[in-house]
Design a protein around this motif. Structure first.
Motif, PDB file in Angstrom:
ATOM      1  N   GLU A   1      35.800 -66.885 -49.051  1.00 42.17           N
ATOM      2  CA  GLU A   1      36.005 -68.155 -48.755  1.00 42.17           C
ATOM      3  C   GLU A   1      37.131 -68.784 -49.604  1.00 42.17           C
ATOM      4  O   GLU A   1      38.172 -69.504 -49.096  1.00 42.17           O
TER       5      GLU A   1
ATOM      6  N   THR B   1      37.836 -59.181 -52.162  1.00 45.72           N
ATOM      7  CA  THR B   1      37.170 -58.761 -50.986  1.00 45.72           C
ATOM      8  C   THR B   1      37.341 -57.407 -50.648  1.00 45.72           C
ATOM      9  O   THR B   1      36.441 -56.326 -50.027  1.00 45.72           O
TER      10      THR B   1
ATOM     11  N   GLN C   1      27.098 -59.256 -52.815  1.00 39.22           N
ATOM     12  CA  GLN C   1      27.369 -59.782 -51.243  1.00 39.22           C
ATOM     13  C   GLN C   1      27.475 -61.512 -51.423  1.00 39.22           C
ATOM     14  O   GLN C   1      28.330 -62.175 -50.901  1.00 39.22           O
ATOM     15  N   GLU C   2      26.805 -61.939 -52.478  1.00 41.61           N
ATOM     16  CA  GLU C   2      26.746 -63.192 -52.532  1.00 41.61           C
ATOM     17  C   GLU C   2      28.094 -63.831 -53.271  1.00 41.61           C
ATOM     18  O   GLU C   2      29.020 -64.644 -52.954  1.00 41.61           O
ATOM     19  N   GLN C   3      28.583 -62.658 -54.340  1.00 36.75           N
ATOM     20  CA  GLN C   3      30.059 -63.109 -54.739  1.00 36.75           C
ATOM     21  C   GLN C   3      31.060 -62.677 -53.568  1.00 36.75           C
ATOM     22  O   GLN C   3      32.274 -63.543 -53.676  1.00 36.75           O
ATOM     23  N   TYR C   4      30.872 -61.737 -52.711  1.00 39.22           N
ATOM     24  CA  TYR C   4      31.496 -61.596 -51.555  1.00 39.22           C
ATOM     25  C   TYR C   4      32.168 -62.487 -50.979  1.00 39.22           C
ATOM     26  O   TYR C   4      33.098 -62.871 -50.289  1.00 39.22           O
ATOM     27  N   GLU C   5      30.963 -63.599 -50.384  1.00 36.88           N
ATOM     28  CA  GLU C   5      31.008 -64.749 -49.625  1.00 36.88           C
ATOM     29  C   GLU C   5      31.801 -65.649 -50.298  1.00 36.88           C
ATOM     30  O   GLU C   5      32.511 -66.286 -49.664  1.00 36.88           O
ATOM     31  N   VAL C   6      31.586 -65.767 -51.494  1.00 34.38           N
ATOM     32  CA  VAL C   6      32.356 -66.632 -52.568  1.00 34.38           C
ATOM     33  C   VAL C   6      33.911 -66.341 -52.382  1.00 34.38           C
ATOM     34  O   VAL C   6      34.858 -67.252 -52.177  1.00 34.38           O
ATOM     35  N   TYR C   7      34.376 -65.158 -52.748  1.00 32.58           N
ATOM     36  CA  TYR C   7      35.699 -64.611 -52.772  1.00 32.58           C
ATOM     37  C   TYR C   7      36.394 -64.845 -51.338  1.00 32.58           C
ATOM     38  O   TYR C   7      37.583 -65.233 -51.131  1.00 32.58           O
TER      39      TYR C   7
ATOM     40  N   ALA D   1      22.680 -56.912 -53.018  1.00 31.40           N
ATOM     41  CA  ALA D   1      22.673 -58.300 -52.628  1.00 31.40           C
ATOM     42  C   ALA D   1      23.487 -59.122 -53.547  1.00 31.40           C
ATOM     43  O   ALA D   1      24.117 -60.228 -53.109  1.00 31.40           O
ATOM     44  N   ASN D   2      23.359 -58.919 -54.882  1.00 30.37           N
ATOM     45  CA  ASN D   2      24.330 -59.891 -55.957  1.00 30.37           C
ATOM     46  C   ASN D   2      25.805 -59.953 -55.545  1.00 30.37           C
ATOM     47  O   ASN D   2      26.481 -60.887 -55.579  1.00 30.37           O
TER      48      ASN D   2
END
Length: 368
Positions: free
Chosen positions: A364, A341, A356-362, A353-354
């Motif tokens: 967490e 992150t 950002q989705e991965q960012y949220e996963v990492y 956007a794509n």
């Protein structure tokens, strides 16, 4: 238009190539062969230059060991190229800018980059690229030859600001086969930008020998094509390297434009520690021949003849270098690990956007 009577373009080329002779001050025995061109360095300055070369040779040995232990990441050995690297940097001023290649970390260290950050750079940590205020340099360039175009831009910026400083860049002989090599030099030449283009010709672009890269007798003569001075220097002779770099700097700050320097040298180790095996493309006889030209041995003999150097002093510096490496790697080990992150945050101001989705996963994952 009729051709000029008696004109022979082949002869013209030969005459030009004949003019590019290797410049030298110290021969392989450490003897002065060009007294008239001895640089104006005090005894203390001569000792300091040797100190830096010895220290850097130890750094190289320790870095190879650390790499094999898995404690460093990418590393390009420097043994054999100390005179080319350090004597050229020694001719600079603190306000000058260095744009290095990936083998040129020693110049950055002696220009002010803390050793801890050099280790972090090797590990790919973003803090390794956060240079302290006053260290005028860019991070080592991984793309072969790209720094030549960047140097032309930095040098033009220096000129437009009216600064009495230069931008110097380094590449290997392989970098001279890239288009950026010519483009950068031509741009800097056209604008008389204060740049020094420094080629460390260690005779192999990874495994490709220089005579398969170009039909030119020297790399220095390529300066002619863009209308700038070019010199081929004995890259194992620290005094000669210092002299030609200092002269190039003086011309640049006086508004005379850029120069090209080709330093003939040799890397004793592999191209990098990433699996290269130099025994597959170099002979033991060739290695032995170049070891006889070792820059540390040559300069040591010269200083000993002036009663400026002895074994005790060299051992003291070697021990100090080992302690410096030990301390720096300990500090690097204590640095917080880089997270995915963090890398994404410093890469993007507005994250796609794509990602950002991965960012949220990492994010967490890292919170657990």
């Amino acid at each position: 238009m009729a051709s000029k009577k008696g004109f022979d373009p082949v002869k013209t080329l030969e005459e030009i190539e004949d003019k590019f002779e290797m410049y030298q001050i110290l021969n392989e025995k450490g003897e002065v062969v060009n007294e008239a061109d001895m640089p104006d360095l005090s005894d203390d300055e001569l000792v300091e230059l040797m100190t830096r070369m010895v220290w850097t040779r130890v750094l190289d040995q320790r870095s190879i060991s650390l790499n094999r232990q898995g404690r460093l990441g990418f590393y390009a050995p420097t043994a054999g190229q100390e005179a080319a690297q350090l004597a050229s940097q020694y001719a600079l001023e603190q306000e000058d800018y260095i744009l290095p290649g990936y083998r040129d970390v020693p110049q950055l260290i002696w220009h002010g980059l803390p050793l801890t950050q050099a280790f972090l750079f090797s590990r790919g940590h973003f803090k390794g690229n956060q240079f302290p205020e006053g260290v005028n340099a860019l991070s080592p360039q991984i793309i072969i030859g790209a720094q030549f175009v960047q140097t032309a831009g930095v040098a033009l910026g220096i000129k437009k600001r009216g600064k009495k400083s230069v931008a110097i860049t380094y590449t290997g002989d392989g970098g001279t086969s890239q288009g950026d090599f010519y483009e950068g030099m031509n741009f800097a030449s056209a604008y008389l930008a204060p740049a020094i283009f420094f080629v460390q010709n260690n005779h192999y672009a990874i495994s490709t020998p220089v005579d398969l890269q170009t039909n030119a007798r020297t790399l220095a003569q390529k300066a002619v094509s863009v209308g700038i001075p070019g010199v081929q220097v004995d890259g194992m002779d620290p005094l000669a390297v210092y002299k030609v770099t200092k002269d190039a700097r003086d011309r640049a700050v006086n508004g005379e434009g850029p120069s090209l320097i080709e330093a003939l040298c040799y890397r004793y180790g592999p191209h990098t520690m990433a699996g290269d095996d130099p025994t597959r493309y170099r002979t033991s006889d060739e290695d032995s021949e170049w070891e006889q030209k070792d820059p540390l041995v040559r300069f040591r003999k010269f200083l000993e003849s002036k009663d400026l150097w002895d074994e005790d002093k060299e051992n003291e510096i070697m021990e100090q270098a080992k302690e410096d490496v030990k301390k720096a790697i300990k500090e690097a080990d204590a640095t917080d690990k880089q997270t995915v992150t963090q890398l994404m945050e410093i890469m993007y101001e507005d994250m796609p956007a794509n990602l950002q989705e991965q960012y949220e996963v990492y994010k967490e994952k890292e919170s657990k």
